[in-house]
Design a protein around this motif. Structure first.
Motif, PDB file in Angstrom:
ATOM      1  N   ILE A   1       5.128  13.800   1.011  1.00 18.82           N
ATOM      2  CA  ILE A   1       5.933  12.642   1.375  1.00 18.82           C
ATOM      3  C   ILE A   1       5.219  11.399   0.886  1.00 18.82           C
ATOM      4  CG2 ILE A   1       6.963  11.344   3.281  1.00 18.82           C
ATOM      5  CD1 ILE A   1       6.647  14.295   4.710  1.00 18.82           C
ATOM      6  N   GLU A   2       5.865  10.673  -0.017  1.00 18.99           N
ATOM      7  CA  GLU A   2       5.276   9.449  -0.556  1.00 18.99           C
ATOM      8  C   GLU A   2       5.814   8.274   0.239  1.00 18.99           C
ATOM      9  OE1 GLU A   2       5.130  11.144  -5.158  1.00 18.99           O
ATOM     10  OE2 GLU A   2       6.310   9.359  -4.654  1.00 18.99           O
ATOM     11  N   LEU A   3       4.903   7.528   0.843  1.00 17.10           N
ATOM     12  CA  LEU A   3       5.319   6.415   1.696  1.00 17.10           C
ATOM     13  C   LEU A   3       4.937   5.091   1.063  1.00 17.10           C
ATOM     14  CD1 LEU A   3       4.103   7.862   5.107  1.00 17.10           C
ATOM     15  CD2 LEU A   3       6.473   7.646   4.379  1.00 17.10           C
ATOM     16  N   ASP A   4       5.860   4.157   1.098  1.00 18.98           N
ATOM     17  CA  ASP A   4       5.569   2.788   0.684  1.00 18.98           C
ATOM     18  C   ASP A   4       5.380   1.971   1.955  1.00 18.98           C
ATOM     19  OD1 ASP A   4       5.526   0.203  -0.162  1.00 18.98           O
ATOM     20  OD2 ASP A   4       7.269   0.366  -1.488  1.00 18.98           O
ATOM     21  N   LEU A   5       4.152   1.499   2.148  1.00 14.19           N
ATOM     22  CA  LEU A   5       3.830   0.817   3.411  1.00 14.19           C
ATOM     23  C   LEU A   5       3.852  -0.705   3.286  1.00 14.19           C
ATOM     24  CD1 LEU A   5       0.933   3.134   4.613  1.00 14.19           C
ATOM     25  CD2 LEU A   5       3.328   3.199   5.291  1.00 14.19           C
ATOM     26  N   GLY A   6       4.421  -1.210   2.210  1.00 14.35           N
ATOM     27  CA  GLY A   6       4.493  -2.660   2.043  1.00 14.35           C
ATOM     28  C   GLY A   6       3.120  -3.293   2.055  1.00 14.35           C
ATOM     29  N   ASP A   7       2.955  -4.358   2.849  1.00 12.06           N
ATOM     30  CA  ASP A   7       1.674  -5.081   2.872  1.00 12.06           C
ATOM     31  C   ASP A   7       0.764  -4.614   4.011  1.00 12.06           C
ATOM     32  OD1 ASP A   7       2.690  -6.580   0.806  1.00 12.06           O
ATOM     33  OD2 ASP A   7       3.563  -8.073   2.156  1.00 12.06           O
ATOM     34  N   ALA A   8       1.113  -3.500   4.656  1.00 12.73           N
ATOM     35  CA  ALA A   8       0.346  -3.056   5.829  1.00 12.73           C
ATOM     36  C   ALA A   8      -1.131  -2.873   5.486  1.00 12.73           C
ATOM     37  CB  ALA A   8       0.926  -1.745   6.349  1.00 12.73           C
TER      38      ALA A   8
ATOM     39  N   MET B   1       0.830  -1.209   0.000  1.00 12.91           N
ATOM     40  CA  MET B   1       0.000   0.000   0.000  1.00 12.91           C
ATOM     41  C   MET B   1       0.861   1.254   0.000  1.00 12.91           C
ATOM     42  SD  MET B   1      -2.920   1.112   2.731  1.00 12.91           S
ATOM     43  CE  MET B   1      -4.266   0.458   1.766  1.00 12.91           C
ATOM     44  N   LYS B   2       0.445   2.222  -0.804  1.00 11.26           N
ATOM     45  CA  LYS B   2       1.181   3.492  -0.882  1.00 11.26           C
ATOM     46  C   LYS B   2       0.325   4.594  -0.273  1.00 11.26           C
ATOM     47  CE  LYS B   2       4.209   2.031  -4.286  1.00 11.26           C
ATOM     48  NZ  LYS B   2       5.625   2.271  -4.470  1.00 11.26           N
ATOM     49  N   ALA B   3       0.982   5.592   0.245  1.00  8.52           N
ATOM     50  CA  ALA B   3       0.244   6.726   0.802  1.00  8.52           C
ATOM     51  C   ALA B   3       1.010   8.002   0.494  1.00  8.52           C
ATOM     52  CB  ALA B   3       0.096   6.564   2.311  1.00  8.52           C
ATOM     53  N   LYS B   4       0.258   9.078   0.346  1.00  8.82           N
ATOM     54  CA  LYS B   4       0.892  10.381   0.174  1.00  8.82           C
ATOM     55  C   LYS B   4       0.469  11.271   1.319  1.00  8.82           C
ATOM     56  CE  LYS B   4       1.324  10.502  -4.814  1.00  8.82           C
ATOM     57  NZ  LYS B   4       0.989  11.195  -6.061  1.00  8.82           N
ATOM     58  N   VAL B   5       1.422  11.967   1.894  1.00 12.60           N
ATOM     59  CA  VAL B   5       1.137  12.915   2.969  1.00 12.60           C
ATOM     60  C   VAL B   5       1.502  14.311   2.467  1.00 12.60           C
ATOM     61  CG1 VAL B   5       1.733  13.615   5.312  1.00 12.60           C
ATOM     62  CG2 VAL B   5       1.625  11.192   4.732  1.00 12.60           C
ATOM     63  N   PHE B   6       0.539  15.216   2.514  1.00 12.60           N
ATOM     64  CA  PHE B   6       0.767  16.591   2.082  1.00 12.60           C
ATOM     65  C   PHE B   6       0.867  17.463   3.324  1.00 12.60           C
ATOM     66  CE2 PHE B   6      -1.616  14.374  -1.149  1.00 12.60           C
ATOM     67  CZ  PHE B   6      -0.955  14.705  -2.323  1.00 12.60           C
ATOM     68  N   VAL B   7       1.977  18.143   3.458  1.00 11.13           N
ATOM     69  CA  VAL B   7       2.188  19.010   4.623  1.00 11.13           C
ATOM     70  C   VAL B   7       2.311  20.450   4.134  1.00 11.13           C
ATOM     71  CG1 VAL B   7       3.663  19.503   6.598  1.00 11.13           C
ATOM     72  CG2 VAL B   7       3.386  17.150   5.810  1.00 11.13           C
ATOM     73  N   THR B   8       1.422  21.308   4.594  1.00 12.59           N
ATOM     74  CA  THR B   8       1.456  22.710   4.166  1.00 12.59           C
ATOM     75  C   THR B   8       1.405  23.622   5.388  1.00 12.59           C
ATOM     76  OG1 THR B   8      -0.926  22.545   3.903  1.00 12.59           O
ATOM     77  CG2 THR B   8       0.375  22.401   1.905  1.00 12.59           C
ATOM     78  N   LEU B   9       1.968  24.788   5.247  1.00 12.01           N
ATOM     79  CA  LEU B   9       1.911  25.766   6.333  1.00 12.01           C
ATOM     80  C   LEU B   9       0.469  26.211   6.553  1.00 12.01           C
ATOM     81  CD1 LEU B   9       4.994  28.014   5.560  1.00 12.01           C
ATOM     82  CD2 LEU B   9       4.652  26.634   7.600  1.00 12.01           C
ATOM     83  N   LYS B  10       0.099  26.398   7.795  1.00 17.23           N
ATOM     84  CA  LYS B  10      -1.236  26.907   8.106  1.00 17.23           C
ATOM     85  C   LYS B  10      -1.399  28.313   7.531  1.00 17.23           C
ATOM     86  CE  LYS B  10      -1.798  24.684  12.635  1.00 17.23           C
ATOM     87  NZ  LYS B  10      -2.878  23.721  12.624  1.00 17.23           N
TER      88      LYS B  10
ATOM     89  N   GLU C   1       1.794  23.734  10.917  1.00 14.77           N
ATOM     90  CA  GLU C   1       1.518  23.060   9.644  1.00 14.77           C
ATOM     91  C   GLU C   1       0.230  22.225   9.699  1.00 14.77           C
ATOM     92  OE1 GLU C   1       6.030  22.263   7.862  1.00 14.77           O
ATOM     93  OE2 GLU C   1       5.241  20.936   9.404  1.00 14.77           O
ATOM     94  N   ASP C   2      -0.451  22.167   8.561  1.00 10.31           N
ATOM     95  CA  ASP C   2      -1.577  21.254   8.376  1.00 10.31           C
ATOM     96  C   ASP C   2      -1.090  20.059   7.570  1.00 10.31           C
ATOM     97  OD1 ASP C   2      -3.617  22.777   9.575  1.00 10.31           O
ATOM     98  OD2 ASP C   2      -3.776  24.024   7.777  1.00 10.31           O
ATOM     99  N   TYR C   3      -1.753  18.920   7.755  1.00 16.65           N
ATOM    100  CA  TYR C   3      -1.404  17.791   6.891  1.00 16.65           C
ATOM    101  C   TYR C   3      -2.659  17.099   6.386  1.00 16.65           C
ATOM    102  CZ  TYR C   3      -2.352  14.884  10.994  1.00 16.65           C
ATOM    103  OH  TYR C   3      -2.950  14.285  12.067  1.00 16.65           O
ATOM    104  N   ARG C   4      -2.484  16.431   5.238  1.00 17.02           N
ATOM    105  CA  ARG C   4      -3.576  15.687   4.638  1.00 17.02           C
ATOM    106  C   ARG C   4      -2.999  14.369   4.152  1.00 17.02           C
ATOM    107  NH1 ARG C   4      -5.545  15.600  -0.508  1.00 17.02           N
ATOM    108  NH2 ARG C   4      -4.080  17.164  -1.217  1.00 17.02           N
ATOM    109  N   VAL C   5      -3.726  13.282   4.396  1.00 13.47           N
ATOM    110  CA  VAL C   5      -3.227  11.956   4.023  1.00 13.47           C
ATOM    111  C   VAL C   5      -4.090  11.403   2.902  1.00 13.47           C
ATOM    112  CG1 VAL C   5      -2.991   9.586   4.822  1.00 13.47           C
ATOM    113  CG2 VAL C   5      -2.294  11.456   6.313  1.00 13.47           C
ATOM    114  N   GLU C   6      -3.443  10.826   1.904  1.00 10.88           N
ATOM    115  CA  GLU C   6      -4.155  10.239   0.765  1.00 10.88           C
ATOM    116  C   GLU C   6      -3.662   8.806   0.609  1.00 10.88           C
ATOM    117  OE1 GLU C   6      -3.556  11.773  -3.420  1.00 10.88           O
ATOM    118  OE2 GLU C   6      -4.964  13.258  -2.635  1.00 10.88           O
ATOM    119  N   LEU C   7      -4.576   7.858   0.755  1.00  8.00           N
ATOM    120  CA  LEU C   7      -4.199   6.452   0.596  1.00  8.00           C
ATOM    121  C   LEU C   7      -4.430   6.013  -0.837  1.00  8.00           C
ATOM    122  CD1 LEU C   7      -5.662   4.908   3.843  1.00  8.00           C
ATOM    123  CD2 LEU C   7      -3.288   4.851   3.144  1.00  8.00           C
ATOM    124  N   ALA C   8      -3.501   5.231  -1.376  1.00  6.62           N
ATOM    125  CA  ALA C   8      -3.664   4.761  -2.757  1.00  6.62           C
ATOM    126  C   ALA C   8      -3.269   3.301  -2.854  1.00  6.62           C
ATOM    127  CB  ALA C   8      -2.812   5.602  -3.695  1.00  6.62           C
ATOM    128  N   GLY C   9      -4.261   2.469  -3.034  1.00  6.62           N
ATOM    129  CA  GLY C   9      -4.060   1.016  -3.278  1.00  6.62           C
ATOM    130  C   GLY C   9      -3.049   0.445  -2.411  1.00  6.62           C
TER     131      GLY C   9
END
Lengths: 80, 80
Positions: A42-49, A1-10, A72-80
């Motif tokens: 930040i693109e994260l590779d979460l393996g089989d999690a 599973m891959k995930a993207k985390v977007f971190v932006t200044l408030k 900072e604010d963050y937003r998480v996007e899960l992708a497959g």
């Protein structure tokens, strides 16, 4: 599973790097740029999690390391 | 009109910052993180600039300033 985390200044936090980008773009012939703000992806590779827990685990990662939640604010996007 | 530009390192380009993030997350109790890569998001406020030309103008901005196309890919997202 891959995930993207977007971190932006408030909103309201000064962003000198963004200001520099806007200024540089104006100088380079793009006067339409009114403002710019820079953040991180930040693109994260979460393996089989597993998918169910992934969202809360990613929230914990952001709180602990990836984002400074004071400014900072963050937003998480899960992708497959 | 607002636009977001995502700039990420090309596949195969070494990303020490991403490696450091992955390592730190592993140490903090997130062993499921196999790999991490860090990129940039640039949020642009384009004022009243028209939508038709916006895409090509943004491409030009990326080529000229926002991305180093030798080692980085970019993606542009237009929003209202």
């Amino acid at each position: 599973m891959k995930a993207k985390v977007f971190v932006t200044l408030k909103r309201g936090v000064l962003d000198p790097q963004g200001k520099a980008i806007a200024h540089a773009l104006n100088s380079l012939g793009f006067p339409e740029v009114v403002d710019a703000r820079q953040g991180k992806v930040i693109e994260l590779d979460l393996g089989d999690a597993g998918g169910d827990q992934a969202q809360s685990r990613l929230d914990a990662m952001c709180q602990k390391l990836l984002a400074n939640t004071v400014i900072e604010d963050y937003r998480v996007e899960l992708a497959g």
